[in-house]
Scaffold this motif. Structure first.
Motif, mmCIF file in Angstrom:
data_model
loop_
_atom_site.group_PDB
_atom_site.id
_atom_site.type_symbol
_atom_site.label_atom_id
_atom_site.label_comp_id
_atom_site.label_asym_id
_atom_site.label_seq_id
_atom_site.Cartn_x
_atom_site.Cartn_y
_atom_site.Cartn_z
ATOM 1 N N TRP A 58 0.834 -1.210 0.000
ATOM 2 C CA TRP A 58 0.000 0.000 0.000
ATOM 3 C C TRP A 58 0.869 1.262 0.000
ATOM 4 O O TRP A 58 0.627 2.191 -0.763
ATOM 5 C CB TRP A 58 -0.934 -0.022 1.212
ATOM 6 C CG TRP A 58 -1.791 1.184 1.328
ATOM 7 C CD1 TRP A 58 -2.905 1.484 0.579
ATOM 8 C CD2 TRP A 58 -1.626 2.268 2.235
ATOM 9 N NE1 TRP A 58 -3.436 2.696 0.978
ATOM 10 C CE2 TRP A 58 -2.663 3.188 1.996
ATOM 11 C CE3 TRP A 58 -0.700 2.544 3.230
ATOM 12 C CZ2 TRP A 58 -2.798 4.368 2.716
ATOM 13 C CZ3 TRP A 58 -0.841 3.726 3.956
ATOM 14 C CH2 TRP A 58 -1.877 4.617 3.689
ATOM 15 N N VAL A 59 1.909 1.265 0.836
ATOM 16 C CA VAL A 59 2.821 2.414 0.900
ATOM 17 C C VAL A 59 3.477 2.644 -0.459
ATOM 18 O O VAL A 59 3.480 3.767 -0.994
ATOM 19 C CB VAL A 59 3.887 2.216 2.005
ATOM 20 C CG1 VAL A 59 5.024 3.222 1.863
ATOM 21 C CG2 VAL A 59 3.249 2.314 3.384
ATOM 22 N N LEU A 60 4.027 1.594 -1.049
ATOM 23 C CA LEU A 60 4.695 1.731 -2.347
ATOM 24 C C LEU A 60 3.702 2.108 -3.442
ATOM 25 O O LEU A 60 4.032 2.891 -4.343
ATOM 26 C CB LEU A 60 5.446 0.449 -2.694
ATOM 27 C CG LEU A 60 6.666 0.179 -1.804
ATOM 28 C CD1 LEU A 60 7.216 -1.213 -2.058
ATOM 29 C CD2 LEU A 60 7.742 1.236 -2.013
ATOM 30 N N GLY A 61 2.497 1.589 -3.361
ATOM 31 C CA GLY A 61 1.469 1.968 -4.325
ATOM 32 C C GLY A 61 1.156 3.446 -4.262
ATOM 33 O O GLY A 61 1.006 4.109 -5.293
ATOM 34 N N ASN A 62 1.075 3.976 -3.074
ATOM 35 C CA ASN A 62 0.804 5.404 -2.926
ATOM 36 C C ASN A 62 1.953 6.255 -3.458
ATOM 37 O O ASN A 62 1.723 7.286 -4.098
ATOM 38 C CB ASN A 62 0.498 5.748 -1.468
ATOM 39 C CG ASN A 62 -0.917 5.423 -1.105
ATOM 40 O OD1 ASN A 62 -1.853 6.016 -1.636
ATOM 41 N ND2 ASN A 62 -1.110 4.461 -0.230
ATOM 42 N N LEU A 63 3.173 5.819 -3.216
ATOM 43 C CA LEU A 63 4.320 6.549 -3.765
ATOM 44 C C LEU A 63 4.291 6.517 -5.290
ATOM 45 O O LEU A 63 4.541 7.535 -5.944
ATOM 46 C CB LEU A 63 5.629 5.963 -3.232
ATOM 47 C CG LEU A 63 5.887 6.189 -1.746
ATOM 48 C CD1 LEU A 63 7.075 5.354 -1.283
ATOM 49 C CD2 LEU A 63 6.112 7.667 -1.461
ATOM 50 N N ASP A 64 3.975 5.358 -5.856
ATOM 51 C CA ASP A 64 3.875 5.256 -7.312
ATOM 52 C C ASP A 64 2.776 6.160 -7.855
ATOM 53 O O ASP A 64 2.963 6.825 -8.881
ATOM 54 C CB ASP A 64 3.602 3.804 -7.731
ATOM 55 C CG ASP A 64 4.813 2.910 -7.611
ATOM 56 O OD1 ASP A 64 5.944 3.436 -7.634
ATOM 57 O OD2 ASP A 64 4.633 1.691 -7.484
ATOM 58 N N ALA A 65 1.639 6.192 -7.189
ATOM 59 C CA ALA A 65 0.519 7.030 -7.648
ATOM 60 C C ALA A 65 0.903 8.499 -7.640
ATOM 61 O O ALA A 65 0.595 9.232 -8.591
ATOM 62 C CB ALA A 65 -0.720 6.779 -6.785
ATOM 63 N N VAL A 66 1.595 8.932 -6.590
ATOM 64 C CA VAL A 66 2.027 10.331 -6.506
ATOM 65 C C VAL A 66 2.965 10.671 -7.659
ATOM 66 O O VAL A 66 2.931 11.770 -8.202
ATOM 67 C CB VAL A 66 2.714 10.606 -5.145
ATOM 68 C CG1 VAL A 66 3.474 11.917 -5.146
ATOM 69 C CG2 VAL A 66 1.681 10.592 -4.017
ATOM 70 N N GLU A 67 3.773 9.698 -8.069
ATOM 71 C CA GLU A 67 4.721 9.908 -9.163
ATOM 72 C C GLU A 67 4.081 9.710 -10.536
ATOM 73 O O GLU A 67 4.734 9.862 -11.556
ATOM 74 C CB GLU A 67 5.911 8.965 -8.999
ATOM 75 C CG GLU A 67 6.731 9.268 -7.759
ATOM 76 C CD GLU A 67 7.758 8.200 -7.431
ATOM 77 O OE1 GLU A 67 7.841 7.186 -8.159
ATOM 78 O OE2 GLU A 67 8.476 8.373 -6.434
ATOM 79 N N GLY A 68 2.795 9.359 -10.551
ATOM 80 C CA GLY A 68 2.095 9.166 -11.822
ATOM 81 C C GLY A 68 2.321 7.802 -12.444
ATOM 82 O O GLY A 68 1.934 7.580 -13.596
ATOM 83 N N ASN A 69 2.917 6.894 -11.712
ATOM 84 C CA ASN A 69 3.155 5.532 -12.203
ATOM 85 C C ASN A 69 1.964 4.664 -11.784
ATOM 86 O O ASN A 69 2.055 3.849 -10.861
ATOM 87 C CB ASN A 69 4.467 4.991 -11.647
ATOM 88 C CG ASN A 69 4.854 3.675 -12.271
ATOM 89 O OD1 ASN A 69 4.083 3.071 -13.012
ATOM 90 N ND2 ASN A 69 6.050 3.222 -11.961
ATOM 91 N N PHE A 70 0.844 4.857 -12.479
ATOM 92 C CA PHE A 70 -0.408 4.238 -12.065
ATOM 93 C C PHE A 70 -0.417 2.729 -12.238
ATOM 94 O O PHE A 70 -1.000 2.021 -11.420
ATOM 95 C CB PHE A 70 -1.590 4.875 -12.800
ATOM 96 C CG PHE A 70 -1.688 6.353 -12.555
ATOM 97 C CD1 PHE A 70 -1.829 6.851 -11.277
ATOM 98 C CD2 PHE A 70 -1.603 7.253 -13.608
ATOM 99 C CE1 PHE A 70 -1.895 8.209 -11.040
ATOM 100 C CE2 PHE A 70 -1.675 8.619 -13.383
ATOM 101 C CZ PHE A 70 -1.823 9.104 -12.103
ATOM 102 N N ALA A 71 0.234 2.216 -13.267
ATOM 103 C CA ALA A 71 0.256 0.761 -13.469
ATOM 104 C C ALA A 71 0.920 0.067 -12.282
ATOM 105 O O ALA A 71 0.396 -0.933 -11.769
ATOM 106 C CB ALA A 71 0.966 0.414 -14.770
ATOM 107 N N SER A 72 2.034 0.588 -11.833
ATOM 108 C CA SER A 72 2.722 0.000 -10.689
ATOM 109 C C SER A 72 1.909 0.196 -9.412
ATOM 110 O O SER A 72 1.819 -0.707 -8.576
ATOM 111 C CB SER A 72 4.107 0.610 -10.526
ATOM 112 O OG SER A 72 4.788 0.009 -9.445
ATOM 113 N N ALA A 73 1.317 1.372 -9.258
ATOM 114 C CA ALA A 73 0.482 1.635 -8.080
ATOM 115 C C ALA A 73 -0.668 0.638 -8.013
ATOM 116 O O ALA A 73 -0.929 0.037 -6.965
ATOM 117 C CB ALA A 73 -0.057 3.067 -8.127
#
Length: 108
Positions: A58-73
């Motif tokens: 969940w933490v890493l997903g949120n970091l990915d989402a903030v960076e715009g990396n939605f597939a990884s999030a």
């Protein structure tokens, strides 16, 4: 207040370096302080300690989402839900990331 949380969590990590929850707490505090790279390192360390820990995903997903990396999030949120189907925060984050991904595709 965030600086205090980071200092507290850094102390906790020193005292319990093998505890994934402590690394996730540090990752969240660092992210609130704007330290995305350090936050990601802490989140990844939590995942190395416990690959089956939903909060680390969940933490890493949120970091990915903030960076715009939605597939990884989205992948991280789905993994968190697979590990804990009742993880409401991961479900909410997944829904939000899917919306953001869709919006990004629609934009000209």
């Amino acid at each position: 207040r965030t600086a205090e949380a980071v200092a507290h969590d850094q102390t906790a990590v020193r005292l319990e370096p093998g505890r994934a929850q402590t690394w996730c707490d540090l990752a969240l505090a660092l992210a609130q302080q704007g330290g995305q790279a350090a936050s990601r390192r802490a989140g990844e360390h939590a995942l190395l300690l416990r690959p089956d820990f939903p909060k680390a995903h969940w933490v890493l997903g949120n970091l990915d989402a903030v960076e715009g990396n939605f597939a990884s999030a989205i992948d991280h949120f789905r993994r968190a839900i697979a590990l804990d189907p009742d993880y409401v925060a991961a479900r909410d984050s997944l829904a939000h990331a899917l919306e953001l991904q869709q919006s990004a595709r629609i934009r000209p």
